[in-house]
Design a protein around this motif. Structure first.
Motif, PDB file in Angstrom:
ATOM      1  N   THR A  51       0.186  -1.249   0.085  1.00  0.00           N
ATOM      2  CA  THR A  51      -0.015   0.052  -0.180  1.00  0.00           C
ATOM      3  C   THR A  51       0.788   1.219   0.000  1.00  0.00           C
ATOM      4  O   THR A  51       0.513   2.338  -0.376  1.00  0.00           O
ATOM      5  CB  THR A  51      -0.997   0.166   1.008  1.00  0.00           C
ATOM      6  N   SER A  52       2.206   1.085   0.649  1.00  0.00           N
ATOM      7  CA  SER A  52       2.704   2.748   0.716  1.00  0.00           C
ATOM      8  C   SER A  52       3.342   2.513  -0.657  1.00  0.00           C
ATOM      9  O   SER A  52       3.684   3.857  -1.256  1.00  0.00           O
ATOM     10  CB  SER A  52       3.930   2.362   2.019  1.00  0.00           C
ATOM     11  N   CYS A  53       3.992   1.911  -1.051  1.00  0.00           N
ATOM     12  CA  CYS A  53       4.579   1.595  -2.930  1.00  0.00           C
ATOM     13  C   CYS A  53       3.331   2.050  -3.833  1.00  0.00           C
ATOM     14  O   CYS A  53       3.556   3.124  -4.429  1.00  0.00           O
ATOM     15  CB  CYS A  53       5.273   0.412  -3.270  1.00  0.00           C
ATOM     16  N   CYS A  54       2.070   1.422  -3.290  1.00  0.00           N
ATOM     17  CA  CYS A  54       1.206   1.625  -4.430  1.00  0.00           C
ATOM     18  C   CYS A  54       1.042   4.025  -4.348  1.00  0.00           C
ATOM     19  O   CYS A  54       0.527   4.126  -4.738  1.00  0.00           O
ATOM     20  CB  CYS A  54      -0.080   1.158  -3.815  1.00  0.00           C
ATOM     21  N   TRP A  55       0.723   4.292  -2.871  1.00  0.00           N
ATOM     22  CA  TRP A  55       0.558   5.142  -2.209  1.00  0.00           C
ATOM     23  C   TRP A  55       2.036   6.250  -3.187  1.00  0.00           C
ATOM     24  O   TRP A  55       1.526   7.152  -3.854  1.00  0.00           O
ATOM     25  CB  TRP A  55       0.502   5.766  -1.108  1.00  0.00           C
ATOM     26  N   ALA A  56       3.038   6.039  -3.499  1.00  0.00           N
ATOM     27  CA  ALA A  56       4.078   6.607  -3.637  1.00  0.00           C
ATOM     28  C   ALA A  56       3.569   6.424  -4.995  1.00  0.00           C
ATOM     29  O   ALA A  56       4.096   7.394  -5.933  1.00  0.00           O
ATOM     30  CB  ALA A  56       5.214   5.792  -3.607  1.00  0.00           C
ATOM     31  N   ALA A  57       3.257   5.589  -5.471  1.00  0.00           N
ATOM     32  CA  ALA A  57       3.110   5.235  -6.898  1.00  0.00           C
ATOM     33  C   ALA A  57       1.822   6.318  -8.057  1.00  0.00           C
ATOM     34  O   ALA A  57       2.174   7.226  -8.489  1.00  0.00           O
ATOM     35  CB  ALA A  57       3.080   4.819  -7.870  1.00  0.00           C
ATOM     36  N   LEU A  58       0.875   6.354  -6.896  1.00  0.00           N
ATOM     37  CA  LEU A  58      -0.149   7.721  -6.788  1.00  0.00           C
ATOM     38  C   LEU A  58       0.861   9.150  -7.319  1.00  0.00           C
ATOM     39  O   LEU A  58      -0.205   9.795  -7.823  1.00  0.00           O
ATOM     40  CB  LEU A  58      -1.518   7.651  -6.339  1.00  0.00           C
ATOM     41  N   ALA A  59       1.497   9.569  -6.104  1.00  0.00           N
ATOM     42  CA  ALA A  59       0.997  10.564  -6.160  1.00  0.00           C
ATOM     43  C   ALA A  59       2.375  10.936  -6.091  1.00  0.00           C
ATOM     44  O   ALA A  59       3.136  12.878  -6.523  1.00  0.00           O
ATOM     45  CB  ALA A  59       2.238  11.033  -4.363  1.00  0.00           C
ATOM     46  N   VAL A  88       5.977  -1.182  -9.885  1.00  0.00           N
ATOM     47  CA  VAL A  88       6.784  -2.413  -9.349  1.00  0.00           C
ATOM     48  C   VAL A  88       7.239  -3.598  -8.022  1.00  0.00           C
ATOM     49  O   VAL A  88       6.639  -4.572  -7.654  1.00  0.00           O
ATOM     50  CB  VAL A  88       7.755  -2.940  -9.930  1.00  0.00           C
ATOM     51  N   LEU A  89       7.130  -2.398  -7.182  1.00  0.00           N
ATOM     52  CA  LEU A  89       7.561  -2.753  -5.308  1.00  0.00           C
ATOM     53  C   LEU A  89       5.838  -3.435  -5.023  1.00  0.00           C
ATOM     54  O   LEU A  89       6.213  -3.964  -4.071  1.00  0.00           O
ATOM     55  CB  LEU A  89       8.182  -2.136  -4.585  1.00  0.00           C
ATOM     56  N   SER A  90       4.993  -2.600  -5.331  1.00  0.00           N
ATOM     57  CA  SER A  90       3.593  -2.938  -5.369  1.00  0.00           C
ATOM     58  C   SER A  90       3.295  -4.273  -5.429  1.00  0.00           C
ATOM     59  O   SER A  90       2.199  -4.765  -4.731  1.00  0.00           O
ATOM     60  CB  SER A  90       2.676  -1.630  -5.673  1.00  0.00           C
ATOM     61  N   VAL A  91       2.985  -4.311  -6.623  1.00  0.00           N
ATOM     62  CA  VAL A  91       2.302  -5.322  -7.745  1.00  0.00           C
ATOM     63  C   VAL A  91       3.907  -6.433  -6.895  1.00  0.00           C
ATOM     64  O   VAL A  91       3.213  -7.652  -6.553  1.00  0.00           O
ATOM     65  CB  VAL A  91       2.843  -5.333  -9.098  1.00  0.00           C
ATOM     66  N   GLY A  92       4.983  -6.965  -6.331  1.00  0.00           N
ATOM     67  CA  GLY A  92       5.658  -7.875  -6.211  1.00  0.00           C
ATOM     68  C   GLY A  92       5.193  -8.100  -4.733  1.00  0.00           C
ATOM     69  O   GLY A  92       5.396  -8.847  -4.396  1.00  0.00           O
ATOM     70  N   ALA A  93       5.304  -6.887  -4.083  1.00  0.00           N
ATOM     71  CA  ALA A  93       4.538  -7.621  -2.535  1.00  0.00           C
ATOM     72  C   ALA A  93       3.394  -7.925  -2.336  1.00  0.00           C
ATOM     73  O   ALA A  93       3.073  -8.684  -1.851  1.00  0.00           O
ATOM     74  CB  ALA A  93       4.790  -5.655  -1.529  1.00  0.00           C
ATOM     75  N   ALA A  94       2.234  -7.798  -3.676  1.00  0.00           N
ATOM     76  CA  ALA A  94       0.801  -7.804  -3.359  1.00  0.00           C
ATOM     77  C   ALA A  94       1.567  -9.579  -3.555  1.00  0.00           C
ATOM     78  O   ALA A  94       0.142 -10.375  -3.455  1.00  0.00           O
ATOM     79  CB  ALA A  94      -0.019  -7.631  -4.063  1.00  0.00           C
ATOM     80  N   ALA A 141      -4.605  -2.806  -3.874  1.00  0.00           N
ATOM     81  CA  ALA A 141      -2.918  -2.348  -3.961  1.00  0.00           C
ATOM     82  C   ALA A 141      -2.205  -2.031  -5.144  1.00  0.00           C
ATOM     83  O   ALA A 141      -2.181  -1.595  -5.546  1.00  0.00           O
ATOM     84  CB  ALA A 141      -2.196  -2.174  -2.758  1.00  0.00           C
ATOM     85  N   GLY A 142      -2.027  -3.778  -4.834  1.00  0.00           N
ATOM     86  CA  GLY A 142      -1.181  -4.126  -6.301  1.00  0.00           C
ATOM     87  C   GLY A 142      -1.737  -4.146  -7.968  1.00  0.00           C
ATOM     88  O   GLY A 142      -1.672  -3.530  -8.669  1.00  0.00           O
ATOM     89  N   GLY A 143      -3.499  -3.989  -7.291  1.00  0.00           N
ATOM     90  CA  GLY A 143      -4.397  -3.807  -8.938  1.00  0.00           C
ATOM     91  C   GLY A 143      -4.143  -2.245  -9.370  1.00  0.00           C
ATOM     92  O   GLY A 143      -3.969  -2.188 -10.403  1.00  0.00           O
TER      93      GLY A 143
END
Length: 103
Positions: free
Chosen positions: A30-38, A58-64, A91-93
């Motif tokens: 979720t934090s990597c997803c937030w960073a990607a959106l921010a 990539v990090l968000s999808v990998g963590a998911a 979050a990965g989606g």
């Protein structure tokens, strides 16, 4: 009265132990997803911002994916409900959609 089986007695402790990696990986996703959106590129020439978006996605999808991988183990699935994976998959989606659309 019958006493609970030993397997039932350990489920609470097992759930607590298994929740730690799932929660940490979900927080990472979720934090990597937030960073990607921010991250907002200044323009089409801002390659560093686009690289940051791709890395965060990539990090968000990998963590998911890691959350799903841990949850797919039968012993984990037995004690952890499907809803434990939901936030990380969401979050990965979102990160995958951000990655495909390119920002």
């Amino acid at each position: 009265m019958t006493s609970p089986s030993p397997a039932d007695d350990d489920r609470g402790c097992l759930r607590l132990v298994l929740a730690v990696p799932l929660v940490l990986l979900t927080l990472a996703a979720t934090s990597c997803c937030w960073a990607a959106l921010a991250i907002r590129p200044s323009g089409p020439w801002d390659d560093d911002a686009y690289a940051g978006i791709v890395l965060a996605c990539v990090l968000s999808v990998g963590a998911a994916g890691a959350v799903v991988g841990v949850w797919l183990v039968p012993s984990v699935r037995r004690v952890m409900g499907w809803w434990w994976v939901g936030p990380a998959v969401l979050a990965g989606g979102v990160a995958a959609v951000r990655w495909v659309t390119g920002g």
